[in-house]
Design a protein around this motif. Structure first.
Motif, PDB file in Angstrom:
ATOM      1  N   LEU A   1      39.512 -10.707 -42.347  1.00  0.00           N
ATOM      2  CA  LEU A   1      38.410 -10.078 -41.624  1.00  0.00           C
ATOM      3  C   LEU A   1      37.915  -8.842 -42.359  1.00  0.00           C
ATOM      4  N   LEU A   2      38.854  -8.074 -42.907  1.00  0.00           N
ATOM      5  CA  LEU A   2      38.500  -6.865 -43.652  1.00  0.00           C
ATOM      6  C   LEU A   2      37.649  -7.198 -44.873  1.00  0.00           C
ATOM      7  N   ALA A   3      37.907  -8.349 -45.472  1.00  0.00           N
ATOM      8  CA  ALA A   3      37.141  -8.777 -46.645  1.00  0.00           C
ATOM      9  C   ALA A   3      35.697  -9.111 -46.296  1.00  0.00           C
ATOM     10  N   GLY A   4      35.401  -9.237 -44.995  1.00  0.00           N
ATOM     11  CA  GLY A   4      34.031  -9.498 -44.562  1.00  0.00           C
ATOM     12  C   GLY A   4      33.129  -8.282 -44.627  1.00  0.00           C
ATOM     13  N   ILE A   5      33.700  -7.128 -45.024  1.00  0.00           N
ATOM     14  CA  ILE A   5      32.882  -5.926 -45.217  1.00  0.00           C
ATOM     15  C   ILE A   5      32.196  -6.064 -46.579  1.00  0.00           C
ATOM     16  N   GLY A   6      30.954  -6.493 -46.577  1.00  0.00           N
ATOM     17  CA  GLY A   6      30.263  -6.742 -47.845  1.00  0.00           C
ATOM     18  C   GLY A   6      29.629  -5.499 -48.431  1.00  0.00           C
ATOM     19  N   PHE A   7      28.914  -4.781 -47.647  1.00  0.00           N
ATOM     20  CA  PHE A   7      28.246  -3.513 -47.927  1.00  0.00           C
ATOM     21  C   PHE A   7      27.728  -3.349 -49.360  1.00  0.00           C
ATOM     22  N   THR A   8      28.428  -2.583 -50.235  1.00  0.00           N
ATOM     23  CA  THR A   8      27.841  -2.137 -51.504  1.00  0.00           C
ATOM     24  C   THR A   8      27.288  -3.285 -52.346  1.00  0.00           C
ATOM     25  N   VAL A   9      28.147  -4.227 -52.740  1.00  0.00           N
ATOM     26  CA  VAL A   9      27.708  -5.306 -53.626  1.00  0.00           C
ATOM     27  C   VAL A   9      26.758  -6.254 -52.897  1.00  0.00           C
ATOM     28  N   SER A  10      26.986  -6.472 -51.612  1.00  0.00           N
ATOM     29  CA  SER A  10      26.078  -7.323 -50.839  1.00  0.00           C
ATOM     30  C   SER A  10      24.684  -6.713 -50.776  1.00  0.00           C
TER      31      SER A  10
ATOM     32  N   LEU B   1      14.780 -18.610 -48.326  1.00  0.00           N
ATOM     33  CA  LEU B   1      16.044 -17.913 -48.065  1.00  0.00           C
ATOM     34  C   LEU B   1      17.178 -18.374 -48.984  1.00  0.00           C
ATOM     35  N   ARG B   2      16.968 -19.468 -49.694  1.00  0.00           N
ATOM     36  CA  ARG B   2      18.066 -20.067 -50.463  1.00  0.00           C
ATOM     37  C   ARG B   2      18.576 -19.144 -51.566  1.00  0.00           C
ATOM     38  N   HIS B   3      17.714 -18.306 -52.088  1.00  0.00           N
ATOM     39  CA  HIS B   3      18.103 -17.445 -53.212  1.00  0.00           C
ATOM     40  C   HIS B   3      19.129 -16.399 -52.805  1.00  0.00           C
ATOM     41  N   GLY B   4      19.307 -16.192 -51.499  1.00  0.00           N
ATOM     42  CA  GLY B   4      20.252 -15.166 -51.048  1.00  0.00           C
ATOM     43  C   GLY B   4      21.657 -15.680 -50.814  1.00  0.00           C
ATOM     44  N   TRP B   5      21.991 -16.830 -51.352  1.00  0.00           N
ATOM     45  CA  TRP B   5      23.297 -17.450 -51.075  1.00  0.00           C
ATOM     46  C   TRP B   5      24.479 -16.578 -51.509  1.00  0.00           C
ATOM     47  N   ALA B   6      24.276 -15.694 -52.493  1.00  0.00           N
ATOM     48  CA  ALA B   6      25.390 -14.884 -52.999  1.00  0.00           C
ATOM     49  C   ALA B   6      25.577 -13.578 -52.233  1.00  0.00           C
ATOM     50  N   ILE B   7      24.689 -13.279 -51.287  1.00  0.00           N
ATOM     51  CA  ILE B   7      24.799 -12.010 -50.551  1.00  0.00           C
ATOM     52  C   ILE B   7      26.151 -11.866 -49.850  1.00  0.00           C
ATOM     53  N   PRO B   8      26.659 -12.905 -49.167  1.00  0.00           N
ATOM     54  CA  PRO B   8      27.918 -12.726 -48.430  1.00  0.00           C
ATOM     55  C   PRO B   8      29.179 -13.027 -49.238  1.00  0.00           C
TER      56      PRO B   8
ATOM     57  N   ALA C   1      27.390 -14.810 -40.100  1.00  0.00           N
ATOM     58  CA  ALA C   1      28.376 -15.885 -39.970  1.00  0.00           C
ATOM     59  C   ALA C   1      29.180 -16.046 -41.251  1.00  0.00           C
ATOM     60  N   ALA C   2      28.511 -15.934 -42.390  1.00  0.00           N
ATOM     61  CA  ALA C   2      29.196 -16.107 -43.675  1.00  0.00           C
ATOM     62  C   ALA C   2      30.209 -15.002 -43.921  1.00  0.00           C
ATOM     63  N   LEU C   3      29.853 -13.761 -43.596  1.00  0.00           N
ATOM     64  CA  LEU C   3      30.769 -12.642 -43.846  1.00  0.00           C
ATOM     65  C   LEU C   3      31.884 -12.565 -42.798  1.00  0.00           C
ATOM     66  N   VAL C   4      31.518 -12.629 -41.535  1.00  0.00           N
ATOM     67  CA  VAL C   4      32.500 -12.405 -40.464  1.00  0.00           C
ATOM     68  C   VAL C   4      33.405 -13.620 -40.247  1.00  0.00           C
ATOM     69  N   LEU C   5      32.860 -14.831 -40.386  1.00  0.00           N
ATOM     70  CA  LEU C   5      33.661 -16.047 -40.202  1.00  0.00           C
ATOM     71  C   LEU C   5      34.063 -16.673 -41.534  1.00  0.00           C
ATOM     72  N   GLY C   6      33.115 -16.757 -42.462  1.00  0.00           N
ATOM     73  CA  GLY C   6      33.378 -17.445 -43.721  1.00  0.00           C
ATOM     74  C   GLY C   6      34.448 -16.789 -44.565  1.00  0.00           C
ATOM     75  N   LYS C   7      34.439 -15.462 -44.615  1.00  0.00           N
ATOM     76  CA  LYS C   7      35.433 -14.752 -45.430  1.00  0.00           C
ATOM     77  C   LYS C   7      36.860 -15.041 -44.969  1.00  0.00           C
ATOM     78  N   PRO C   8      37.214 -14.761 -43.691  1.00  0.00           N
ATOM     79  CA  PRO C   8      38.603 -15.040 -43.277  1.00  0.00           C
ATOM     80  C   PRO C   8      38.970 -16.513 -43.351  1.00  0.00           C
ATOM     81  N   VAL C   9      38.019 -17.404 -43.017  1.00  0.00           N
ATOM     82  CA  VAL C   9      38.317 -18.841 -43.085  1.00  0.00           C
ATOM     83  C   VAL C   9      38.586 -19.254 -44.529  1.00  0.00           C
ATOM     84  N   GLY C  10      37.742 -18.815 -45.452  1.00  0.00           N
ATOM     85  CA  GLY C  10      37.932 -19.162 -46.859  1.00  0.00           C
ATOM     86  C   GLY C  10      39.231 -18.627 -47.417  1.00  0.00           C
ATOM     87  N   ILE C  11      39.558 -17.384 -47.088  1.00  0.00           N
ATOM     88  CA  ILE C  11      40.777 -16.754 -47.605  1.00  0.00           C
ATOM     89  C   ILE C  11      42.023 -17.408 -47.025  1.00  0.00           C
TER      90      ILE C  11
END
Length: 423
Positions: free
Chosen positions: A346-355, A118-125, A307-317
């Motif tokens: 929170l809005l930035a957690g919408i990864g969709f196209t590039v993810s 699973l490690r190769h997917g680190w850039a998905i979120p 967790a990375a998209l919904v929590l990580g994005k707003p926390v990081g920003i």
């Protein structure tokens, strides 16, 4: 012309994206699912040039290059004549974008590290879907302060630039030097013609496009053959397009150049066709009913991405923005409030196209990891959109009340004008 105007609306592009993704999900889980997968996996192209791709591959490598071309145009325009050319305006959202990439990647890595597969997917979120996020903001944010939209746009654009760099560096297995050199030469010729098209050739923007389009397709083909993901060609080609009306005039008010005109002309193609078709071929995943969906949701891969998209994005920003204001002593725009920035985070957690694109590159198509990653991206994007909508709708309601109050008390003395006039 009327259809083009409709497709230029941010809400319409986002709606088409969602509709096509829903159609793909429903079809892929219906009794006629074999027809969807047969269509997605149907091959067409020319093998000697490494262009014998499935329809899904053409959507990911070909059509999405149009989307990245527009992202590149927007990036260059912002850096040359937009908000990103002013350091004090751009530095906080740029730093926030970096934090919004680093923290989700870190959260994913921590949660998924025990499974080497699973490690190769680190850039998905790490990426934000510009079209989807801006569409949600446009739909619910009629009275939100304009600096908030600028913050989101800058954040999303820089976020995508970082994602493009990640794809180019970390998701390129082998590089074939000859096609790469040919791609660079073709791009250089493309850029020279683009820079001289108005001043030397005196071409109308659409006439210039008739010359540049074939060259761009050749550059894309060489880039694809080189082993570097072909969507990168879209960004690099966009960077060669002049932003200002006159190449030698560096003033921001020199008038629109080809970049702005191309962006206007071809945004409907991206929003109305390229991105929705990509979503259609990428979002279709056989969930396997309720049991399959529950199994996907409890997969460590799904937990890590959500967790990375919904929590990580707003926390990081938010954390990065706070550090910039406290440590670097850079002041936020007075119109922005922290709760507003939380909504944008929170809005930035919408990864969709590039993810979805990075998921295609991270895992073998058809594998359990590949399918569960898509389920996770769709789930996280819906959650992020709903949570952001709750926060920003409440804020929009407050700003609307303030706007209505200010409209009634136009002279600002605290007494409604209706009482002063005796009406």
């Amino acid at each position: 012309m009327r259809i083009g105007q409709v497709l230029r609306k941010e809400t319409v592009g986002g709606a088409l994206l969602v509709v096509m993704a829903v159609i793909a999900l429903v079809w892929a889980n219906s009794p006629w699912a074999e027809g969807y997968f047969a269509l997605r996996d149907f091959r067409i192209g020319y093998e000697p040039w490494h262009l014998n791709l499935t329809l899904g591959g053409w959507a990911a490598d070909g059509l999405l290059a149009i989307f990245f071309f527009l992202v590149g145009l927007e990036l260059k325009r912002e850096f040359v004549a937009g908000d990103l050319r002013r350091f004090r305006t751009a530095v906080i959202p740029i730093a926030a974008a970096a934090g919004g990439v680093a923290v989700p990647a870190l959260i994913y890595t921590v949660l998924a590290w025990q499974d080497p597969g699973l490690r190769h997917g680190w850039a998905i979120p790490t990426a934000t879907d510009i079209a989807f996020a801006v569409a949600v903001l446009a739909l619910i944010g009629s009275h939100l302060p304009s600096p908030l939209r600028i913050f989101l746009l800058t954040l999303a654009v820089v976020d995508d630039l970082i994602a493009i760099g990640i794809i180019a560096i970390f998701y390129t297995d082998t590089i074939n030097p000859v096609p790469l050199v040919l791609a660079v030469v073709t791009i250089a010729v493309y850029g020279a013609i683009a820079q001289m098209s108005r001043r030397f050739f005196g071409l109308h923007p659409m006439a210039a496009w008739l010359i540049l389009l074939p060259l761009g397709m050749v550059a894309w083909a060489f880039m694809h053959a080189s082993g570097i993901h072909a969507t990168i060609a879209g960004v690099v080609l966009a960077f060669t397009i002049p932003v200002l009306h006159r190449v030698r005039d560096r003033a921001p008010d020199a008038g629109p150049g080809l970049a702005e005109q191309f962006e206007y002309r071809f945004r409907p193609l991206s929003a109305g066709f390229a991105v929705p078709v990509f979503a259609f071929f990428s979002a279709g995943v056989a969930i396997g009913g309720i049991d399959g969906f529950v199994s996907a949701l409890t997969d460590p891969l799904t937990v890590a991405i959500v967790a990375a998209l919904v929590l990580g994005k707003p926390v990081g920003i938010l954390a990065t923005t706070w550090l910039m204001t406290r440590v670097a002593r850079i002041r936020l725009d007075p119109a922005l409030r922290w709760v507003d920035l939380a909504g944008v985070g929170l809005l930035a957690g919408i990864g969709f196209t590039v993810s979805l694109l990075v998921a295609e590159l991270s895992f073998t198509p058809g594998s359990v990891e590949h399918d569960h990653a898509k389920v996770a991206i769709l789930t996280a994007s819906v959650l992020a959109a709903l949570l952001a909508a709750i926060v920003l709708t409440a804020r929009n309601r407050r700003y609307r009340k303030i706007s209505e109050r200010d409209a009634i008390d136009a002279d600002g003395d605290g007494v409604p004008d209706v009482y002063q006039t005796g009406a």
